[in-house]
Scaffold this motif. Structure first.
Motif, PDB file in Angstrom:
ATOM      1  N   SER A 238     -31.974 -36.806  14.571  1.00 61.52           N
ATOM      2  CA  SER A 238     -31.228 -36.254  15.703  1.00 61.52           C
ATOM      3  C   SER A 238     -31.916 -36.575  17.027  1.00 61.52           C
TER       4      SER A 238
ATOM      5  N   THR B 254     -41.295 -26.249  13.492  1.00 57.61           N
ATOM      6  CA  THR B 254     -42.110 -25.672  14.563  1.00 57.61           C
ATOM      7  C   THR B 254     -41.389 -24.453  15.124  1.00 57.61           C
TER       8      THR B 254
ATOM      9  N   ALA C  56     -28.674 -35.205   7.460  1.00 60.22           N
ATOM     10  CA  ALA C  56     -28.849 -36.248   8.474  1.00 60.22           C
ATOM     11  C   ALA C  56     -27.545 -36.554   9.210  1.00 60.22           C
TER      12      ALA C  56
ATOM     13  N   ASP D  22     -44.759 -35.841  16.859  1.00 62.56           N
ATOM     14  CA  ASP D  22     -46.106 -35.770  16.287  1.00 62.56           C
ATOM     15  C   ASP D  22     -46.345 -36.884  15.264  1.00 62.56           C
TER      16      ASP D  22
ATOM     17  N   ALA E 172     -45.719 -30.777  20.052  1.00 62.51           N
ATOM     18  CA  ALA E 172     -45.239 -29.829  21.066  1.00 62.51           C
ATOM     19  C   ALA E 172     -45.394 -28.433  20.487  1.00 62.51           C
TER      20      ALA E 172
ATOM     21  N   LYS F 106     -35.486 -40.615   5.463  1.00 59.65           N
ATOM     22  CA  LYS F 106     -35.641 -39.680   4.337  1.00 59.65           C
ATOM     23  C   LYS F 106     -34.615 -39.838   3.207  1.00 59.65           C
TER      24      LYS F 106
ATOM     25  N   ASP G  16     -31.873 -30.342  11.945  1.00 56.24           N
ATOM     26  CA  ASP G  16     -32.414 -29.279  11.093  1.00 56.24           C
ATOM     27  C   ASP G  16     -33.068 -28.155  11.893  1.00 56.24           C
TER      28      ASP G  16
HETATM   29  C1  LIG Z   1     -35.325 -36.263  -0.156  1.00 57.45           C
HETATM   30  C2  LIG Z   1     -34.309 -36.070   0.918  1.00 57.45           C
HETATM   31  C3  LIG Z   1     -33.108 -36.745   0.835  1.00 57.45           C
HETATM   32  C4  LIG Z   1     -32.140 -36.558   1.804  1.00 57.45           C
HETATM   33  N1  LIG Z   1     -30.950 -37.223   1.688  1.00 57.45           N
HETATM   34  C5  LIG Z   1     -30.003 -37.088   2.635  1.00 57.45           C
HETATM   35  C6  LIG Z   1     -28.789 -37.823   2.556  1.00 57.45           C
HETATM   36  O1  LIG Z   1     -28.555 -38.603   1.618  1.00 57.45           O
HETATM   37  N2  LIG Z   1     -27.879 -37.650   3.537  1.00 57.45           N
HETATM   38  C7  LIG Z   1     -28.093 -36.810   4.579  1.00 57.45           C
HETATM   39  O2  LIG Z   1     -27.225 -36.700   5.445  1.00 57.45           O
HETATM   40  N3  LIG Z   1     -29.238 -36.088   4.687  1.00 57.45           N
HETATM   41  C8  LIG Z   1     -30.197 -36.206   3.743  1.00 57.45           C
HETATM   42  N4  LIG Z   1     -31.372 -35.498   3.830  1.00 57.45           N
HETATM   43  C9  LIG Z   1     -31.559 -34.548   4.952  1.00 57.45           C
HETATM   44  C10 LIG Z   1     -32.028 -35.257   6.205  1.00 57.45           C
HETATM   45  O3  LIG Z   1     -33.143 -36.077   5.945  1.00 57.45           O
HETATM   46  C11 LIG Z   1     -32.374 -34.249   7.280  1.00 57.45           C
HETATM   47  O4  LIG Z   1     -31.275 -33.398   7.474  1.00 57.45           O
HETATM   48  C12 LIG Z   1     -32.697 -34.979   8.571  1.00 57.45           C
HETATM   49  O5  LIG Z   1     -33.949 -35.628   8.432  1.00 57.45           O
HETATM   50  C13 LIG Z   1     -32.743 -34.028   9.759  1.00 57.45           C
HETATM   51  O6  LIG Z   1     -33.003 -34.768  10.915  1.00 57.45           O
HETATM   52  P1  LIG Z   1     -33.755 -34.094  12.138  1.00 57.45           P
HETATM   53  O7  LIG Z   1     -33.766 -35.085  13.223  1.00 57.45           O
HETATM   54  O8  LIG Z   1     -33.170 -32.776  12.418  1.00 57.45           O
HETATM   55  O9  LIG Z   1     -35.226 -33.798  11.595  1.00 57.45           O
HETATM   56  P2  LIG Z   1     -36.298 -34.788  11.012  1.00 57.45           P
HETATM   57  O10 LIG Z   1     -35.677 -36.041  10.542  1.00 57.45           O
HETATM   58  O11 LIG Z   1     -37.084 -33.982  10.058  1.00 57.45           O
HETATM   59  O12 LIG Z   1     -37.209 -35.135  12.269  1.00 57.45           O
HETATM   60  C14 LIG Z   1     -37.963 -34.178  12.930  1.00 57.45           C
HETATM   61  C15 LIG Z   1     -39.132 -34.877  13.599  1.00 57.45           C
HETATM   62  O13 LIG Z   1     -39.770 -33.983  14.512  1.00 57.45           O
HETATM   63  C16 LIG Z   1     -41.178 -34.063  14.344  1.00 57.45           C
HETATM   64  N5  LIG Z   1     -41.760 -32.789  14.797  1.00 57.45           N
HETATM   65  C17 LIG Z   1     -41.699 -31.599  14.159  1.00 57.45           C
HETATM   66  N6  LIG Z   1     -42.311 -30.651  14.897  1.00 57.45           N
HETATM   67  C18 LIG Z   1     -42.771 -31.275  16.008  1.00 57.45           C
HETATM   68  C19 LIG Z   1     -43.485 -30.838  17.155  1.00 57.45           C
HETATM   69  N7  LIG Z   1     -43.827 -29.555  17.296  1.00 57.45           N
HETATM   70  N8  LIG Z   1     -43.806 -31.737  18.103  1.00 57.45           N
HETATM   71  C20 LIG Z   1     -43.449 -33.034  17.976  1.00 57.45           C
HETATM   72  N9  LIG Z   1     -42.768 -33.506  16.925  1.00 57.45           N
HETATM   73  C21 LIG Z   1     -42.412 -32.634  15.950  1.00 57.45           C
HETATM   74  C22 LIG Z   1     -41.329 -34.327  12.856  1.00 57.45           C
HETATM   75  O14 LIG Z   1     -42.590 -34.886  12.549  1.00 57.45           O
HETATM   76  C23 LIG Z   1     -40.195 -35.323  12.614  1.00 57.45           C
HETATM   77  O15 LIG Z   1     -40.592 -36.624  12.917  1.00 57.45           O
HETATM   78  C24 LIG Z   1     -32.378 -35.671   2.881  1.00 57.45           C
HETATM   79  C25 LIG Z   1     -33.583 -34.993   2.974  1.00 57.45           C
HETATM   80  C26 LIG Z   1     -34.562 -35.190   2.005  1.00 57.45           C
HETATM   81  C27 LIG Z   1     -35.858 -34.463   2.118  1.00 57.45           C
END
Ligand SMILES: Cc1cc2nc3c(=O)[nH]c(=O)nc-3n(C[C@H](O)[C@H](O)[C@H](O)COP(=O)(O)OP(=O)(O)OC[C@H]3O[C@@H](n4cnc5c(N)ncnc54)[C@H](O)[C@@H]3O)c2cc1C
Length: 421
Positions: free
Chosen positions: A17, A260, A302, A40, A82, A47, A293
């Motif tokens: 996102s 976080t 995702a 970070d 952060a 994923k 998330d």
């Molecule tokens: C095994 C597995 C399979 C999956 N398969 C699917 C699928 O097939 N289809 C689907 O739609 N979804 C799938 N998902 C779910 C999907 O991966 C997540 O919903 C998605 O990664 C969420 O994206 P995001 O950007 O919210 O968070 P994330 O992708 O988790 O990214 C968050 C980022 O923020 C960083 N961060 C966290 N806290 C801080 C901080 N305080 N300061 C700086 N950086 C920070 C983290 O290190 C990370 O890089 C799967 C998940 C897993 C675990």
């Protein structure tokens, strides 16, 4: 305003996102916004495809270093954690520096809390990170060796309460079944599934339940719904209904919490930021958006994370351009579940119910858009998405935008018309 007189937008998190929002903001606004992304991690991890790691995929192939695509799009990259948002001063505190913002997008994702279920952290293999997936690899190989030697094995998969994304664990059990069959070892392995959900992949409605039930029956997987795990002891799982299920190997996807916690911002009991459902603006702080998330949408996925990142970026772009923001979050989930011998596609228009036991449901007025299908060809669909997304992000482009996405969308539409109903 930045030194150049344009508004400053700060994005926290370099996942699905955060990158989507940052790249789309740059695409929409060009040099009319000063962009900083704080993550970070130095890499983005794809994923959804970590499910292949236990079966041999090199985790490095799923990593995209952030520096180059961000530099290409003139987005300042800060590799730091952060730890605080001051919404009054409009400032983020990260490791050794503070970052002022006019607009803030919190995209820090989720983490696991295995400790909520006594024994889970000790006795279960989990699937949230590439490292956890790597640990499953020798476990599956030991299982295969034992089964080939004719030693009966019981593998238990557990979805505990407060897991917010059960789909990948369903993928793992089907993939394991296909993999064991391919090696001629399935006859010596009992596969057992228990979930706290009232139906299989509850969030995606009745058609997914029927599909999974059919798959479980065909694959001779013993499946149980409404099994709320309370604790794990060596070799057995114990449930609220009094049942005990023994296992040789336990695989689970633990409860979720925000990665976080930002104490200055309104959050639910798991740290997920409370937002306006349509705009993803954090309650009480209209210049802050929580996407993916990290926010309070009950399903963590995702595809939904992309949609939310898009909404935040589009709305900020409108404001910067002096227009009234019109784009709102339409939670239509899309996923392709790998099973190795075939895959299941689902497109699910969702609505939030406010009910703790059924937080989302299929939107009754959008049943025509609710499509589910299982076919070998959907594996090609999954592979296509697995190539398309890294290609877009490596180039610093958003997933859901421009001609390439319209082409992908058209392809998925044609496939879902033919291969789903
Ligand atoms: C095994 C597995 C399979 C999956 N398969 C699917 C699928 O097939 N289809 C689907 O739609 N979804 C799938 N998902 C779910 C999907 O991966 C997540 O919903 C998605 O990664 C969420 O994206 P995001 O950007 O919210 O968070 P994330 O992708 O988790 O990214 C968050 C980022 O923020 C960083 N961060 C966290 N806290 C801080 C901080 N305080 N300061 C700086 N950086 C920070 C983290 O290190 C990370 O890089 C799967 C998940 C897993 C675990």
């Amino acid at each position: 305003m930045s030194a150049t007189g344009v508004p400053r937008a700060v994005v926290l998190g370099g996942g699905f996102s955060g990158l989507e929002a940052a790249f789309l903001l740059r695409q929409r606004l060009g040099d009319k916004v000063d962009l900083t992304l704080i993550s970070d991690q130095e890499e983005f991890i794809f994923k959804p495809n970590t499910i292949y790691i236990p079966f041999g995929l090199d985790p490095r192939s799923l990593a995209i270093p952030l520096a180059l695509p961000l530099k290409r799009k003139k987005i300042q990259f800060v590799q730091a954690h952060a730890h605080e948002v001051d919404p009054v001063a409009k400032r983020v505190e990260a490791d050794h520096a503070a970052y002022p913002y006019d607009y803030l997008i919190v995209a820090t994702g989720a983490t696991m809390r295995p400790e909520e279920i006594p024994g889970l952290g000790t006795y279960a293999k989990t699937i949230f990170t590439p490292t956890a997936m790597l640990e499953l690899r020798p476990a599956f190989h030991d299982l295969l060796t034992a089964a080939v030697e004719g030693k009966r094995q019981r593998v238990l998969f557990v979805v505990p309460p407060n897991n917010k994304c059960s789909g990948p664990l369903y993928e793992m059990i089907m993939m394991l079944d296909s993999w064991l069959r391919k090696h001629g070892a399935r006859g010596h392995v009992d596969l057992i599934w228990t979930t706290y959900e009232h139906s299989f992949i509850q969030a995606f409605g009745p058609r997914l339940h029927t599909t999974v039930l059919g798959e479980f029956t065909q694959r001779k997987i013993e499946g149980h719904t409404d099994f709320v795990v309370e604790k794990i002891e060596q070799g057995k799982a114990i449930y609220r209904n009094g049942e005990e299920v023994p296992f040789d190997l336990l695989v689970s996807f633990p409860p979720y919490a925000a990665a976080t916690a930002f104490p200055g911002l309104p959050a639910d009991e798991r740290g997920f930021l409370q937002t306006d459902q349509d705009t993803r603006q954090v309650r009480g702080f209209p210049e802050i958006y929580a996407v993916g998330d990290a926010g309070d949408f009950p399903v963590k996925q995702a595809f939904l994370a992309f949609l939310q990142g898009d909404v935040a970026a589009e709305r900020i772009a409108s404001l910067v351009q002096g227009r009234i923001p019109e784009v709102t979050f339409d939670p239509v989930s899309m996923c392709v579940m790998e099973e190795f011998n075939r895959a299941t596609f689902a497109q699910v228009p969702l609505r939030v119910t406010g009910r703790p036991d059924l937080p989302v449901e299929v939107r009754p007025e959008a049943m025509g858009d609710y499509r589910v299908g299982t076919s070998r060809a959907w594996r090609a669909g999954k592979a296509m998405l697995g190539m398309y997304l890294p290609w877009r992000f490596r180039a610093g482009n958003p997933f859901h935008s421009g001609l390439p996405w319209r082409g992908m969308e058209l392809g998925l539409k044609v496939m879902s018309t033919v291969l789903a109903s």
